[in-house]
Design a protein around this motif. Structure first.
Motif, mmCIF file in Angstrom:
data_model
loop_
_atom_site.group_PDB
_atom_site.id
_atom_site.type_symbol
_atom_site.label_atom_id
_atom_site.label_comp_id
_atom_site.label_asym_id
_atom_site.label_seq_id
_atom_site.Cartn_x
_atom_site.Cartn_y
_atom_site.Cartn_z
ATOM 1 N N UNK A 86 0.837 -1.206 0.000
ATOM 2 C CA UNK A 86 0.000 0.000 0.000
ATOM 3 C C UNK A 86 0.866 1.248 0.000
ATOM 4 N N UNK A 87 1.924 1.235 0.802
ATOM 5 C CA UNK A 87 2.858 2.358 0.825
ATOM 6 C C UNK A 87 3.555 2.516 -0.520
ATOM 7 N N UNK A 88 3.958 1.396 -1.130
ATOM 8 C CA UNK A 88 4.630 1.452 -2.428
ATOM 9 C C UNK A 88 3.715 2.061 -3.481
ATOM 10 N N UNK A 89 2.445 1.657 -3.468
ATOM 11 C CA UNK A 89 1.487 2.222 -4.411
ATOM 12 C C UNK A 89 1.355 3.726 -4.198
ATOM 13 N N UNK A 90 1.260 4.133 -2.933
ATOM 14 C CA UNK A 90 1.180 5.555 -2.635
ATOM 15 C C UNK A 90 2.428 6.302 -3.055
ATOM 16 N N UNK A 91 3.599 5.685 -2.817
ATOM 17 C CA UNK A 91 4.850 6.340 -3.151
ATOM 18 C C UNK A 91 5.081 6.495 -4.644
ATOM 19 N N UNK A 92 4.604 5.559 -5.445
ATOM 20 C CA UNK A 92 4.834 5.591 -6.891
ATOM 21 C C UNK A 92 3.743 6.330 -7.651
ATOM 22 N N UNK A 93 2.588 6.509 -7.033
ATOM 23 C CA UNK A 93 1.439 7.085 -7.735
ATOM 24 C C UNK A 93 1.704 8.473 -8.318
ATOM 25 N N UNK A 94 2.408 9.386 -7.611
ATOM 26 C CA UNK A 94 2.645 10.706 -8.224
ATOM 27 C C UNK A 94 3.449 10.617 -9.515
ATOM 28 N N UNK A 95 4.314 9.608 -9.628
ATOM 29 C CA UNK A 95 5.128 9.457 -10.831
ATOM 30 C C UNK A 95 4.324 8.846 -11.973
ATOM 31 N N UNK A 96 3.401 7.955 -11.619
ATOM 32 C CA UNK A 96 2.563 7.302 -12.621
ATOM 33 C C UNK A 96 1.410 8.204 -13.035
ATOM 34 N N UNK A 97 0.866 8.939 -12.085
ATOM 35 C CA UNK A 97 -0.275 9.831 -12.323
ATOM 36 C C UNK A 97 0.065 11.216 -11.777
ATOM 37 N N UNK A 98 0.931 11.960 -12.488
ATOM 38 C CA UNK A 98 1.378 13.264 -11.983
ATOM 39 C C UNK A 98 0.288 14.324 -12.132
ATOM 40 N N UNK A 99 -0.593 14.354 -11.163
ATOM 41 C CA UNK A 99 -1.728 15.271 -11.194
ATOM 42 C C UNK A 99 -2.160 15.547 -9.767
ATOM 43 N N UNK A 100 -3.078 16.471 -9.616
ATOM 44 C CA UNK A 100 -3.616 16.779 -8.290
ATOM 45 C C UNK A 100 -4.262 15.529 -7.694
ATOM 46 N N UNK A 101 -5.064 14.830 -8.500
ATOM 47 C CA UNK A 101 -5.713 13.612 -8.014
ATOM 48 C C UNK A 101 -4.687 12.570 -7.611
ATOM 49 N N UNK A 102 -3.652 12.397 -8.432
ATOM 50 C CA UNK A 102 -2.616 11.415 -8.115
ATOM 51 C C UNK A 102 -1.917 11.728 -6.807
ATOM 52 N N UNK A 103 -1.641 12.998 -6.562
ATOM 53 C CA UNK A 103 -0.951 13.390 -5.330
ATOM 54 C C UNK A 103 -1.831 13.187 -4.100
ATOM 55 N N UNK A 104 -3.099 13.534 -4.202
ATOM 56 C CA UNK A 104 -3.994 13.370 -3.053
ATOM 57 C C UNK A 104 -4.184 11.887 -2.746
ATOM 58 N N UNK A 105 -4.412 11.065 -3.782
ATOM 59 C CA UNK A 105 -4.541 9.626 -3.565
ATOM 60 C C UNK A 105 -3.252 9.033 -3.006
ATOM 61 N N UNK A 106 -2.133 9.520 -3.499
ATOM 62 C CA UNK A 106 -0.834 9.068 -3.001
ATOM 63 C C UNK A 106 -0.695 9.335 -1.508
ATOM 64 N N UNK A 107 -1.010 10.560 -1.111
ATOM 65 C CA UNK A 107 -0.898 10.928 0.305
ATOM 66 C C UNK A 107 -1.843 10.111 1.169
ATOM 67 N N UNK A 108 -3.050 9.851 0.653
ATOM 68 C CA UNK A 108 -4.028 9.073 1.419
ATOM 69 C C UNK A 108 -3.542 7.641 1.628
ATOM 70 N N UNK A 109 -3.039 6.997 0.566
ATOM 71 C CA UNK A 109 -2.553 5.621 0.671
ATOM 72 C C UNK A 109 -1.335 5.546 1.585
ATOM 73 N N UNK A 110 -0.415 6.470 1.391
ATOM 74 C CA UNK A 110 0.814 6.444 2.185
ATOM 75 C C UNK A 110 0.518 6.720 3.655
ATOM 76 N N UNK A 111 -0.293 7.748 3.905
ATOM 77 C CA UNK A 111 -0.618 8.086 5.280
ATOM 78 C C UNK A 111 -1.364 6.978 5.992
ATOM 79 N N UNK A 112 -2.250 6.287 5.273
ATOM 80 C CA UNK A 112 -3.059 5.236 5.889
ATOM 81 C C UNK A 112 -2.266 3.981 6.212
ATOM 82 N N UNK A 113 -0.986 3.937 5.796
ATOM 83 C CA UNK A 113 -0.201 2.716 6.008
ATOM 84 C C UNK A 113 1.139 2.938 6.700
ATOM 85 N N UNK A 114 1.703 4.141 6.621
ATOM 86 C CA UNK A 114 3.096 4.321 7.031
ATOM 87 C C UNK A 114 3.330 4.024 8.514
#
Length: 390
Positions: free
Chosen positions: A286-314
Motif C-alpha cells: 500500500x505504501x509502495x502504491x502511494x509512493x509511486x502514484x505521483x510518478x505514474x499519475x502526476x496530477x492533483x488527483x494522483x498526489x492526493x490519492x498518493x498521500x491518502x494511501x501512504x498516510x493510511x499505512x506508514x
C-alpha cells in the motif's frame, strides 16, 4: 493509577501531543521545509538528505540508549528528558545557518525524539492495564493520532509561510514549531508524571530468537525503513517541479496526516488475523502504491490519492512487526524481538535520505529517488510475503 475519565483523557492527550512534537514536527516536517532550506543555503540533494540522515542516526542512538536504561530509570523520566531535549533543539534549529550545527541539532533532536517516543509507548500502555480493549485504543491513539496531528498542523501552516515569503524565511518555520511545542510541553511533562509503570528488573535472556525463520520479516522491515523515509523527505521537493502551490502542498500533507490518524482503525482486523508476514506485506505494498502514484499519475488527483494511501499505512508497519512478535514468540522474547526490529528499521531509515539525495544529484531528477523508494517498498512487500508463521 486512580483517576477520573476526564483526567485519563488529559493524560492521553499529553502523551499524544508528545508524538505530535517528536514525529509530526521534529521528524516529518523537515520534508516541508527542505525546499526552502535547500534554495536559501544552496544545498545539493545529498546535503539535504544528510540532514535527515543525521536525525535518523540520532534515533538509533536514542533508541539504543532507551533500551539500555529503561530497566533502571522510570519510563516517565525518560519521556520527560526526551521531550525536553527534542523541544530545545527543535527551537535551536531556528537560530543557525551553519551546516555542522544544523547536523548536530538534528542529531540531538533525533536522540530526544526516540527516547520520548519509546518511553511514551510504555506510558500509554499503562493507562488501562486491566482493560484490554481500552488499552489497545489508548495505544492506537498514541501512535496514530499523535504523528498525524503533527502533520496536519504543520501542513496547515508551513506551506502558506513559504508561499508568502522568500526561502530565507525557513528559520521561522522551525521557530513556529518550537513555539507550539513549548506550549504543548507542560501538558506532556504533567501527563508522564501521573503514570508510574513498574520498572522491570533486567532478566537473563531466555532462549535465542529464531533469526533464520524470521529473516523475511526482518528484511521486509528493513525495506520499510529504507523506503518510507525517501517519500517523506523528498515528496515536496519533487512537487516544486510543477505542483508548487501552497494549497496543494498543504492538502497533501494534511491528507497524509489524516490517513495516519485513521490507520490504526483501518488495519486492526488484519493485524489480529495473521501470524505470517501477510500484514506487513499488505502495508508495504500500500505504501509502495502511494509512493509511486505521483510518478505514474502526476496530477492533483494522483498526489492526493498518493498521500491518502501512504498516510493510511506508514505508521502501521511497526504495529505489524509488534503483532508478529506477540503472535509467534513467548512473552519473555517480545522485548528482544521488538528491539531487533527497531534497530533494523533505524538503520534503513538512516541510509535512505542520503542515498536518495545522492541519486537525485547523480540523475538530476529527485523523481528517480522517489521511484527507487517506492520500488524498495514493493520489494520489501514481496520479501515479507515469504514469511511463514514461526
Amino acid at each position: 493509577m486512580k483517576s477520573t475519565g476526564l483526567n485519563t483523557g488529559a493524560i492521553l492527550l499529553g502523551l499524544t501531543l508528545g508524538v505530535c512534537i517528536t514525529n509530526g514536527f521534529a521528524r516529518f516536517a523537515y520534508g516541508l521545509i527542505l525546499p526552502a532550506m535547500r534554495a536559501d543555503l544552496d544545498w545539493s540533494y545529498t546535503q539535504a538528505g544528510w540532514i535527515n540522515t543525521a536525525n535518523a542516526l540520532g534515533y538509533i542512538i536514542g533508541a539504543m540508549l532507551t533500551l539500555l536504561i529503561v530497566q533502571r530509570i522510570p519510563a516517565a523520566r525518560i519521556f520527560q528528558w526526551g521531550m525536553g531535549l527534542t523541544v530545545v533543539f527543535l527551537i535551536a534549529t531556528a537560530f543557525t545557518h551553519d551546516y555542522s550545527l544544523l547536523t548536530l541539532w538534528r542529531l540531538l533532536t533525533g536522540i530526544g525524539g526516540a527516547m520520548a517516543f519509546i518511553a511514551g509507548g510504555a506510558l500509554a500502555a499503562a493507562l488501562h492495564p486491566d482493560k484490554q480493549s481500552r488499552n489497545a485504543l489508548a495505544i492506537a491513539i498514541y501512535y496514530g493520532v499523535g504523528g498525524g496531528l503533527g502533520m496536519v498542523l504543520s501542513g496547515a501552516g508551513l506551506p502558506w509561510l513559504f508561499h508568502h515569503y522568500p526561502p530565507a524565511i525557513w528559520p521561522y518555520s522551525w521557530g513556529l514549531m518550537g513555539l507550539v511545542s513549548a506550549i504543548f510541553l507542560p501538558l506532556c511533562l504533567w501527563a508522564a508524571q501521573q503514570l508510574h509503570p513498574p520498572v522491570k528488573p533486567a532478566t537473563p535472556p531466555q532462549g535465542h530468537l529464531p533469526l533464520g525463520r524470521m529473516i523475511f520479516q526482518i528484511l521486509g522491515y528493513f525495506g520499510f525503513g529504507l523506503g518510507y523515509i525517501v517519500y517523506v523527505t523528498f515528496l515536496v521537493a519533487w512537487m516544486k517541479r510543477g505542483f508548487d502551490t501552497a494549497t496543494l502542498i498543504s492538502a497533501v500533507w494534511i491528507t497524509m496526516g489524516l490517513g495516519i490518524m485513521l490507520s490504526p482503525f483501518i488495519w486492526r482486523p488484519l493485524l489480529a488475523r495473521f501470524r505470517s508476514g501477510i500484514p506487513l506485506a499488505a502495508i508495504l505494498i500500500t505504501m509502495a502504491a502511494g509512493g509511486l502514484l505521483p510518478l505514474v499519475l502526476p496530477s492533483v488527483l494522483g498526489l492526493i490519492l498518493s498521500a491518502a494511501l501512504f498516510g493510511a499505512s506508514v505508521f502501521m508497519a511497526p504495529s505489524a512487526v509488534t503483532s508478529f512478535c506477540r503472535l509467534n514468540l513467548p512473552p519473555e522474547r517480545w522485548g528482544r524481538a521488538v528491539s531487533l526490529f527497531t534497530v533494523v528499521f533505524a538503520v534503513g531509515q538512516t541510509i535512505g535520505p542520503i542515498a536518495a539525495g545522492a541519486l537525485g544529484d547523480i540523475t538530476g531528477d529527485i523523481g528517480q529517488s522517489l521511484a527507487a523508494g517506492g520500488a524498495i517498498l514493493a520489494l520489501g512487500a514481496l520479501v515479507a510475503l515469504l514469511q511463514k508463521p514461526l
